[in-house]
Design an enzyme around this catalytic site. Structure first.
Site, PDB file in Angstrom:
ATOM      1  N   GLY A  10      27.625  31.217  50.331  1.00  0.00           N
ATOM      2  CA  GLY A  10      29.088  31.277  50.189  1.00  0.00           C
ATOM      3  C   GLY A  10      29.752  31.576  51.521  1.00  0.00           C
ATOM      4  CG  ASP A  15      34.864  38.171  50.096  1.00  0.00           C
ATOM      5  OD1 ASP A  15      36.060  38.081  50.434  1.00  0.00           O
ATOM      6  OD2 ASP A  15      34.490  38.790  49.087  1.00  0.00           O
ATOM      7  CG  LEU A  65      24.370  29.921  44.674  1.00  0.00           C
ATOM      8  CD1 LEU A  65      24.952  31.119  43.934  1.00  0.00           C
ATOM      9  CD2 LEU A  65      23.055  30.338  45.300  1.00  0.00           C
ATOM     10  CB  ALA A  88      31.135  32.751  42.799  1.00  0.00           C
ATOM     11  CB  THR A 133      34.242  40.398  39.998  1.00  0.00           C
ATOM     12  OG1 THR A 133      35.600  40.415  39.547  1.00  0.00           O
ATOM     13  CG2 THR A 133      33.422  39.703  38.916  1.00  0.00           C
ATOM     14  CD  GLU A 135      39.082  38.815  36.078  1.00  0.00           C
ATOM     15  OE1 GLU A 135      38.888  38.262  34.994  1.00  0.00           O
ATOM     16  OE2 GLU A 135      40.180  39.313  36.387  1.00  0.00           O
TER      17      GLU A 135
END
Ligand code: NAP
Ligand code: G4F
Length: 345
Positions: A10, A15, A65, A88, A133, A135
């Site tokens: 990623g 990030d 991934l 992700a 996360t 979330e």
């Protein structure tokens, strides 16, 4: 002294870019994994990427991934000390449109990396960071969420990250892998993706002020988020992997506000004076100077289920990692505005 090696999945994301720069400053050799795309998607790391013929501490490699063979080869070839899984399908609303793909990348993708670490059984004890996360807390009723708060995910994204969280815990316990879950609350920056609400608001309102956009369309104005700066949060990721024992940590500022309050802050900084009228889907903002409607709500930006309230308690990270959020929300918004103004011509 031999340089430490980091492998980042990623790397082309928000990030990934901040973490690469942070690790290069710490004198790491960084291998970043990008996926193949039809147009170049390395803008966020172009400033640290050197030509392939130059001897560089920052190297980009292809991988995905969803492809365990690529993951296995990458881990074998790079022989890393630390692996950061930041890859992700990271958009919550999009995860309702592509639930199976989101589960595959976010959930099974994490398992694929852990399997590579386990099966390769390299001499080095690889340390693994999983990008968890807030979330995962989803529809929680807790006023502050910490490492002990129960998960109640409210989207395919949240559920997929729950799988990733628990498979990381499971491989740590079953195979003694040094694996950590960071449970990060929302973090933003000038290089945040354009479809996340903070960037969308700042970009939209600047274009409206410049006269190049008429209206900004938003969804739910009343959910609350705990927003920090990505630059501060990548430091926490690294700190998690420098401890004696692997563990899981919440990373947050402990403050939150609604989307509407965030909009109001940006409007104030741009010196745009508005008046809110209406309710629910009919709520609008009118520019006081010219009476134009500049913000409207649109049904398509509301989610099938909303995460109404997130506010983190990062006391464990403060105590054990000596990690503290450094950037206030006001400073972060100003940084995002300045970047947009510099790049909007
Ligand atoms: P982001 O900007 O959306 O970056 C996601 C990265 O994953 C991009 O590099 C993307 O590549 C890559 N990716 C997507 N699908 C992939 C696949 N199939 N194989 C390999 N790479 C793939 O996300 P972010 O904001 O940097 O967040 C980093 C991580 O932290 C994510 O896992 C996210 O879910 C999690 N997280 C973020 C926040 C936040 O507020 N930012 C909070 C908590 C957790 P492309 O550039 O090609 O799309
Ligand atoms: O900016 P958002 O899309 O971020 P969200 O859904 O909180 O997810 C982000 O943070 C998570 C950490 O908690 C990460 F794991 C995840 O990867 C991602 O980085 O939306 C924030 C809030 C939501 O309540 C949404 O309903 O803003 C609301 N919102 C209102 N109008 C909108 C819009 N969100 C978006 N993206 N676009 C709108 O027009």
């Amino acid at each position: 002294m031999k340089k430490k090696i980091a492998l980042i999945f990623g790397v082309t994301g928000q990030d990934g870019a901040y973490l690469s720069k942070f690790l290069l400053k710490k004198k790491y050799k960084v291998y970043g994994v990008k996926r193949r795309s039809s147009i170049i998607n390395t803008q966020r790391v172009d400033d640290i990427y050197k030509d392939i013929n130059t001897k560089s501490d920052f190297v980009l490699c292809y991988g995905d991934l969803t492809d365990s063979s690529s993951i296995l080869q990458l881990v074998k070839k790079t022989n890393p000390d630390e692996i950061y899984n930041l890859a992700a399908q990271s958009h919550v609303q999009v995860s309702f449109e592509v639930p199976e793909y989101s589960a595959d990348v976010n959930g099974l993708g994490t398992l694929r990396i852990l399997e590579a670490i386990k099966n390769l059984n390299l001499k080095k004890k690889i340390k693994f960071y999983q990008a968890g996360t807030s979330e995962m807390f989803g529809r929680t009723k807790e006023k502050f969420q910490n490492e002990k708060t129960s998960f109640y995910p409210a989207s395919p994204y949240g559920v997929s990250k729950n799988f990733a969280h628990w498979i990381t815990v499971n491989y740590r316990e079953a195979y003694n892998i040094y694996a950590c879950n960071g449970i990060l609350f929302n973090h933003e920056s000038p290089i945040r993706g354009e479809t996340f609400v903070t960037k969308k608001i700042i970009q939209g309102l600047i274009k409206i002020k410049n006269g190049t956009q008429k209206k900004l369309f938003l969804g739910n104005l009343y959910s609350k988020r705990d927003w920090g700066h990505a630059r501060d949060y990548v430091e926490a990721m690294w700190k998690m992997l420098q401890q004696k024992k692997p563990d899981d940590y919440v990373i947050a500022t402990g403050k939150n506000m609604t989307i509407k309050e965030f909009v109001n802050k940006v409007l104030k900084k741009l010196n745009l004076k508005i008046r809110w009228i209406g309710r629910g889907i009919n709520e609008k903002a009118i520019n006081i100077e010219n009476k134009n409607v500049i913000i409207e709500c649109k049904k398509r930006y509301f989610r099938p289920v909303e995460v109404d309230y997130l506010r983190g308690n990062a006391n464990k990270a403060k105590r054990k990692l000596k990690w503290f959020p450094k950037t206030s929300i006001d400073k972060m918004i100003e940084e995002m505005i300045d970047y947009e103004l510099d790049n909007s011509l």
